[in-house]
Write an enzyme that holds these catalytic residues in place. Sequence first.
Site, PDB file in Angstrom:
ATOM      1  N   GLU A  45     -55.008  78.745 -59.522  1.00 25.78           N
ATOM      2  CA  GLU A  45     -54.532  77.542 -60.211  1.00 25.78           C
ATOM      3  C   GLU A  45     -54.528  77.775 -61.719  1.00 25.78           C
ATOM      4  OE1 GLU A  45     -55.798  72.789 -60.557  1.00 25.78           O
ATOM      5  OE2 GLU A  45     -57.203  74.235 -59.693  1.00 25.78           O
ATOM      6  N   LYS A 134     -48.858  69.515 -58.763  1.00 23.24           N
ATOM      7  CA  LYS A 134     -50.059  68.855 -58.247  1.00 23.24           C
ATOM      8  C   LYS A 134     -49.865  67.341 -58.223  1.00 23.24           C
ATOM      9  CE  LYS A 134     -55.053  69.464 -58.894  1.00 23.24           C
ATOM     10  NZ  LYS A 134     -56.074  70.075 -59.788  1.00 23.24           N
ATOM     11  N   CYS A 168     -55.910  72.935 -55.263  1.00 24.32           N
ATOM     12  CA  CYS A 168     -57.285  72.473 -55.468  1.00 24.32           C
ATOM     13  C   CYS A 168     -57.579  71.205 -54.659  1.00 24.32           C
ATOM     14  CB  CYS A 168     -57.535  72.293 -56.962  1.00 24.32           C
ATOM     15  SG  CYS A 168     -59.291  72.419 -57.427  1.00 24.32           S
TER      16      CYS A 168
END
Length: 315
Positions: A45, A134, A168
């Site tokens: 990430e 995200k 994540c």
Amino acid sequence: MSTKFIAAVVQAAPVLFDLEKTLAKTADLVTAAASKGAKLALFPEAFISAYPRGLSFGTVVGSRSAEGRETWSRYWNSSIEVPSKATERLGKMAKNSNLFLVIGVNEKDTVSGTMYCTMLYFSPKGELMGKHRKLKPTAAERVIWGEGDGSTLSTFSTSLGRMGGLICWENYMPMARMAMYQKGIQLYLAPTADSRESWQGTLRHIALEGRCFVLGCNQFVTKEMYPKDLQGIQDLETQPKLMSRGGSVIVSPMGEVLAGPLWNEEGILTAEIDLDEVAKSKLDFDVIGHYARNDIFDLSVKNQPEIREMDKPKN
């Protein structure tokens, strides 16, 4: 077509807040992954060019500081537009090494001025296949990153298998995971900044739940890697010397750890992926098939993109 190939997860740190040096390091790491036989390489990430762990950007509830805006400016300038010359360079890395490259970046929208935590997908032909932004930045991440939407819940049907993923703590969102499962994902990619032991259980759960291979990839970062002249560097005074210890791992559809977890160092993990194992694992559990109970449950996802057919041989 063979169902077996080598996958790699690259645990490393970027050259923090330095785009050019990070791209150069990325090129070296892609070459190193290819030298291990990898046909798929996953990076962490926000690898380009920093996950700004420990920094406040001069923000508290109700106010921001001029120094924090300087930190933000440097962060912005080390991020990339999509597409851009930087993404062209990443595509050439994938092409030169003949592999699929998936990498976490800070994506700057120069029209709106918003930055997104994004995952980019490149084919062995050097094509930018697509991206995922995200959906929900976690906690203080919301200061620096905007929210993605359903239009970037991207999945790709490739010569290696059907690949996609979440970033994540999106992976703690049950409906987001189910959106990926609904597309028949076989290669579930999960770049992260979480180096907790509990994260290992999360990745094994996803593998068992989705009956898919899961590749988890994190950075290894020390405090000494931060540029000494960074505005706001004093925020790190109370932080530990080891900022992120890694924990990259590759897990099978039956929850077996195939490689890793790797702790406390940079490195490249590899494992042989055999897609036949996906089919075998679904004998007794298939989250979108015989275990779905579509007569009871229904998930509707807004603005979801179609699965793209990429790099597959024609019959």
